[in-house]
Design a protein around this motif. Sequence first.
Motif, PDB file in Angstrom:
ATOM      1  N   ARG A   9      -0.804  -2.920  -6.340  1.00 55.78           N
ATOM      2  CA  ARG A   9      -0.357  -2.245  -5.053  1.00 55.78           C
ATOM      3  C   ARG A   9      -1.494  -1.663  -4.362  1.00 55.78           C
ATOM      4  O   ARG A   9      -1.484  -1.549  -3.162  1.00 55.78           O
ATOM      5  CB  ARG A   9       0.671  -1.413  -5.492  1.00 55.78           C
ATOM      6  N   VAL A  40      11.724   8.329  -2.784  1.00 58.30           N
ATOM      7  CA  VAL A  40      11.712   6.851  -2.451  1.00 58.30           C
ATOM      8  C   VAL A  40      10.506   6.495  -1.913  1.00 58.30           C
ATOM      9  O   VAL A  40      10.054   5.338  -2.617  1.00 58.30           O
ATOM     10  CB  VAL A  40      12.715   6.515  -1.338  1.00 58.30           C
ATOM     11  N   ASP A  80       7.404   3.900  -4.235  1.00 61.06           N
ATOM     12  CA  ASP A  80       7.379   2.795  -4.115  1.00 61.06           C
ATOM     13  C   ASP A  80       5.871   2.610  -3.604  1.00 61.06           C
ATOM     14  O   ASP A  80       5.508   1.547  -3.493  1.00 61.06           O
ATOM     15  CB  ASP A  80       8.183   2.600  -2.810  1.00 61.06           C
ATOM     16  N   SER A  81       5.008   3.502  -3.134  1.00 59.07           N
ATOM     17  CA  SER A  81       3.799   3.488  -2.819  1.00 59.07           C
ATOM     18  C   SER A  81       2.864   4.267  -3.738  1.00 59.07           C
ATOM     19  O   SER A  81       2.924   5.581  -3.461  1.00 59.07           O
ATOM     20  CB  SER A  81       3.657   3.798  -1.296  1.00 59.07           C
ATOM     21  N   ALA A 134       7.643   7.377 -12.126  1.00 55.95           N
ATOM     22  CA  ALA A 134       8.337   7.599 -10.992  1.00 55.95           C
ATOM     23  C   ALA A 134       8.926   8.785 -10.583  1.00 55.95           C
ATOM     24  O   ALA A 134      10.163   9.065 -10.459  1.00 55.95           O
ATOM     25  CB  ALA A 134       9.718   6.521 -11.206  1.00 55.95           C
TER      26      ALA A 134
END
Length: 389
Positions: free
Chosen positions: A27, A257, A261-262, A305
């Motif tokens: 990523r 969120v 995700d990033s 997370a």
Amino acid sequence: MDTTHDSTITSFRVDIPQADIDDLTSRLRTTRMPAPLPGNDWDTGIPSGYLQDLVTDWAEDFDWRAFEARLSEVPQFMTVIDGQRIHFAHVRSAVPDATPVLLTHGWPGSFLEFLHLIGPLTEPEAYGGDRADAVHLIIPSLPGFGFSTPLNSAGWTTAHIAAAWVELMDRLGYGRFLVQGGDLGAVISPEIARVAPKRVIGVHINGALGFSGDISEDDRAAMSPLDQDRMARVRKFMNEEYGYISIQSTRPGLVGVALADSPVAQLAWMLDKFRSWTWPLETLPDEILGREWILANASLYWFTASGGSSAYVGYAQNSWGATPANSGVPTAAIQFAHDVGIRSQFIQANTIVRWNDFEDHGGHFAALEEPELLINDLRGFLHQLKEKD
């Protein structure tokens, strides 16, 4: 406090799956960076070149496995309190009658803030200190932070966390102990004393003991120049930097969120505060906190997370402003150059017996920025308490 559940404490070893590490690297290498905004400076976000430099290092040079190996040398454990998984480090000194000290971190930090304090505090002789200054250390991860995830329920206010920490000390067999913290830890630590005033021998905090309320112009004029400067910086903060609190306290799920995700979003979200809250402001945050620590801390948030759950617990679960009851427990505060604690604003709710200002040293992250001054002040406070006894 519900203590009817299993109170078992189990050993914990950090072992992130290789697939998660590989996914993070992938990523980072495929990050889509936006075009820089006009000015491309800290006033609008993170300068793009600086952020890209850290992202490249995170992907290509930072070695999580090497950091994890060092981290696993620290004794760590898990327990469940009120249905919530709680992670903590617990390092006992070789000195049997050493004072137990409970350290509580804040946001956007983690228990990693205290790792380099463990040796000097538990083994002072090995660092040129006095054996009599040795302490036992208990370093929990706040609910919803790091390995104290996933978050199981609402209601994790500072008072609830304080009660959970008292339960944790019960399980470890500590009757009397001292508490220390900064940021959220500076609010939670006095709450622990309110929950168990006969067991907490002292409260030591770095930074403010809460948020200063509005005061009259006459009272402000009577303040010292140092306190007037701190009041001015509080007003500036409320006008120019309050956005992250508004978002995290009202929409933690939305920011969660993006951060889940990033990894670059997670890094940038934290990096903004690392820059704003370290001292001096003109020095880049990685030069103060250490690039490895910044990337390790971002990795911890990423692997767990916990961007959204830490925002939820840290900002959405508490209402600020009410003056809490005074526990009567002796309290010490150390204020560094970035800090905005004003003694006169906190004497009603806290029994302050020690207050030290360092106008030309350090920022918000005392354990990382000024570890020696923090350790010496904590030891001085312990000496003061022992002399009183």
